[in-house]
Motif scaffolding. Structure first.
Motif, mmCIF file in Angstrom:
data_model
loop_
_atom_site.group_PDB
_atom_site.id
_atom_site.type_symbol
_atom_site.label_atom_id
_atom_site.label_comp_id
_atom_site.label_asym_id
_atom_site.label_seq_id
_atom_site.Cartn_x
_atom_site.Cartn_y
_atom_site.Cartn_z
ATOM 1 N N SER A 1 -4.843 -13.122 -1.703
ATOM 2 C CA SER A 1 -5.689 -13.947 -0.832
ATOM 3 C C SER A 1 -6.324 -15.078 -1.632
ATOM 4 N N HIS A 2 -6.783 -14.757 -2.824
ATOM 5 C CA HIS A 2 -7.447 -15.743 -3.680
ATOM 6 C C HIS A 2 -6.465 -16.802 -4.201
ATOM 7 N N LEU A 3 -5.319 -16.362 -4.703
ATOM 8 C CA LEU A 3 -4.377 -17.289 -5.338
ATOM 9 C C LEU A 3 -3.607 -18.129 -4.332
ATOM 10 N N TYR A 4 -3.215 -17.513 -3.207
ATOM 11 C CA TYR A 4 -2.264 -18.170 -2.307
ATOM 12 C C TYR A 4 -2.802 -18.392 -0.901
ATOM 13 N N GLY A 5 -4.056 -18.009 -0.662
ATOM 14 C CA GLY A 5 -4.654 -18.256 0.646
ATOM 15 C C GLY A 5 -4.095 -17.394 1.764
ATOM 16 N N ILE A 6 -3.491 -16.247 1.414
ATOM 17 C CA ILE A 6 -2.942 -15.356 2.441
ATOM 18 C C ILE A 6 -4.084 -14.559 3.069
ATOM 19 N N PRO A 7 -4.306 -14.679 4.373
ATOM 20 C CA PRO A 7 -5.343 -13.853 5.009
ATOM 21 C C PRO A 7 -4.925 -12.380 5.001
ATOM 22 N N THR A 8 -5.741 -11.522 4.399
ATOM 23 C CA THR A 8 -5.436 -10.094 4.337
ATOM 24 C C THR A 8 -6.623 -9.274 4.829
ATOM 25 N N THR A 9 -6.317 -8.207 5.538
ATOM 26 C CA THR A 9 -7.341 -7.268 6.003
ATOM 27 C C THR A 9 -6.911 -5.851 5.662
ATOM 28 N N GLY A 10 -7.736 -5.168 4.882
ATOM 29 C CA GLY A 10 -7.476 -3.774 4.537
ATOM 30 C C GLY A 10 -8.269 -2.849 5.440
ATOM 31 N N LEU A 11 -7.646 -1.767 5.875
ATOM 32 C CA LEU A 11 -8.278 -0.781 6.752
ATOM 33 C C LEU A 11 -8.286 0.570 6.061
ATOM 34 N N ARG A 12 -9.471 1.091 5.819
ATOM 35 C CA ARG A 12 -9.595 2.415 5.222
ATOM 36 C C ARG A 12 -9.594 3.460 6.330
ATOM 37 N N PHE A 13 -8.460 4.115 6.514
ATOM 38 C CA PHE A 13 -8.303 5.106 7.581
ATOM 39 C C PHE A 13 -9.023 6.400 7.229
ATOM 40 N N PHE A 14 -9.625 7.011 8.250
ATOM 41 C CA PHE A 14 -10.311 8.287 8.108
ATOM 42 C C PHE A 14 -9.613 9.346 8.950
ATOM 43 N N THR A 15 -8.924 10.280 8.310
ATOM 44 C CA THR A 15 -8.324 11.493 8.866
ATOM 45 C C THR A 15 -7.845 11.318 10.318
ATOM 46 N N VAL A 16 -6.695 10.684 10.449
ATOM 47 C CA VAL A 16 -6.126 10.401 11.770
ATOM 48 C C VAL A 16 -5.353 11.620 12.271
ATOM 49 N N TYR A 17 -5.514 11.943 13.550
ATOM 50 C CA TYR A 17 -4.814 13.086 14.143
ATOM 51 C C TYR A 17 -4.465 12.755 15.585
ATOM 52 N N GLY A 18 -3.576 13.560 16.155
ATOM 53 C CA GLY A 18 -3.213 13.386 17.563
ATOM 54 C C GLY A 18 -1.740 13.675 17.778
ATOM 55 N N PRO A 19 -1.255 13.534 19.027
ATOM 56 C CA PRO A 19 0.150 13.774 19.342
ATOM 57 C C PRO A 19 1.078 12.962 18.444
ATOM 58 N N TRP A 20 2.197 13.576 18.065
ATOM 59 C CA TRP A 20 3.196 12.996 17.162
ATOM 60 C C TRP A 20 2.693 12.898 15.719
ATOM 61 N N GLY A 21 1.619 13.647 15.404
ATOM 62 C CA GLY A 21 1.024 13.580 14.082
ATOM 63 C C GLY A 21 1.882 14.202 12.995
ATOM 64 N N ARG A 22 1.464 13.975 11.746
ATOM 65 C CA ARG A 22 2.210 14.456 10.591
ATOM 66 C C ARG A 22 2.073 15.969 10.418
ATOM 67 N N PRO A 23 3.162 16.645 10.057
ATOM 68 C CA PRO A 23 3.109 18.111 9.867
ATOM 69 C C PRO A 23 2.258 18.560 8.694
ATOM 70 N N ASP A 24 1.930 17.658 7.768
ATOM 71 C CA ASP A 24 1.118 18.058 6.615
ATOM 72 C C ASP A 24 -0.374 17.900 6.860
#
Length: 335
Positions: free
Chosen positions: A167-190
């Protein structure tokens, strides 16, 4: 123009792709379909997405630099939603190189694609794991995250640093999302919801770590997806802050944003188990165990910045989320 979704056969990636397609957008989905967990589940998710017009699937490994370069060169991509990663805290103790290849080299190749093809916005998955040994709650993006306790967490913090650099060097707009323990249908087996439900229906005991003295900011999949869809169009702007102002860790003069995306209300592990028991109608056999290496005792997201940016707050509580998951599980496995 198309939206590139990496990890498109994954739990979150499949749901995000479906929402984008339902909104009439073209989606290019990438996934390596690796065998970290049951490939048939990934293929089943893909099958649902492929029913929509406007979806193109490419099977490739993001660590393959030439293949990723070709994706960007051959397609007009306006936005990237980067959800592909080697997931799992515990697996990182056994297979550390998988995290360097997928989470760091793969992300570098995505950043390079965005750089050379003028992508309008890169939204990428980070993780609540970056908070590591932080004791102050709720966890805030304004807090430092200098004490990760797993290689998975370290790789996700590295992604945030790499994104800021681009973002700093090349002006690329970036957004990071810190996910918190996602669950629901089709979820991961682990993940806990899936593991608990499977064990309960099979009459097996569930492992309860730290003797049940844990809490997590469990977040239902629909709430996560709604947040991602909304933040895609909230493009960070350069120059809103200056370095002279004394920047917090989530602030920058570059077009860079960082948010927690979670429910904002932690649930005790034993209450979470009770919700699964209620949804299945079966009391779980519990195997109480010590804390596992790389684990943390609690997670709790401060989501006020994310609400300010998107106007969205999660809608689904853990009892309703457990009911929906168990209903899906029964149907998927014909129980």
């Amino acid at each position: 123009m198309s939206v590139l979704v990496t990890g498109a056969a994954g739990f979150i990636g499949a749901e995000v792709s479906k929402r984008l397609l339902e909104a009439g957008q073209n989606v290019i989905g990438i996934d390596s379909l690796n065998d970290y967990y049951d490939v048939s589940l990934k293929e089943a998710r893909l099958g649902l997405i492929q029913q929509h017009a406007g979806f193109t699937f490419l099977k490739l490994d993001l660590a393959d630099r030439e293949a990723v370069e070709k994706v960007f060169a051959d397609n007009e991509i306006s936005h990237v939603i980067h959800l592909a990663a080697q997931a799992g805290v515990r697996y990182s103790l056994e297979n550390p190189h998988a995290y360097a290849d997928a989470n760091m080299l793969g992300f570098l190749n995505i950043l390079e694609g965005c750089r050379h093809h003028k992508v309008e916005h890169l939204v990428y998955a980070s993780s609540s794991s970056v908070y590591g040994l932080n004791a102050k709650v709720p966890f805030s993006t304004k807090d430092g995250v200098d004490h990760p306790v797993s290689l998975y967490a370290a790789s996700k913090k590295s992604n945030e640093l790499m994104a800021h650099t681009y973002s700093h060097l090349y002006g690329i707009p970036t957004t990071g999302l810190r996910f918190f323990t996602v669950y629901g249908p089709w979820g991961r087996p682990d993940m806990a919801m899936y593991k608990f439900t499977k064990a309960i229906f099979e009459g097996k005991s569930i492992d309860v770590y730290n003797h049940g003295d844990l809490s997590r900011d469990f977040t239902y999949i629909d709430d996560i997806v709604e947040g991602i869809i909304r933040i895609k169009d909230v493009v960070p702007q350069a120059g809103l802050k200056s370095a002279a102002e004394g920047l917090a860790p989530d602030e920058s003069p570059a077009p860079y944003s960082l948010y927690n995306i979670g429910n904002g209300s932690p649930v005790q592990l034993m209450d979470f188990i009770s919700a699964v028991e209620k949804a299945t109608g079966i009391e779980a056999k519990k195997n109480y165990m010590d804390m596992q290496p790389g684990d943390v005792s609690q997670t709790w997201a401060d989501t006020e910045d994310f609400f300010a940016a998107t106007g969205y707050r999660p809608q689904v509580g853990v009892e309703e989320g457990a009911r929906r998951f168990v209903e899906w599980y029964r149907n998927y496995f014909s129980i």
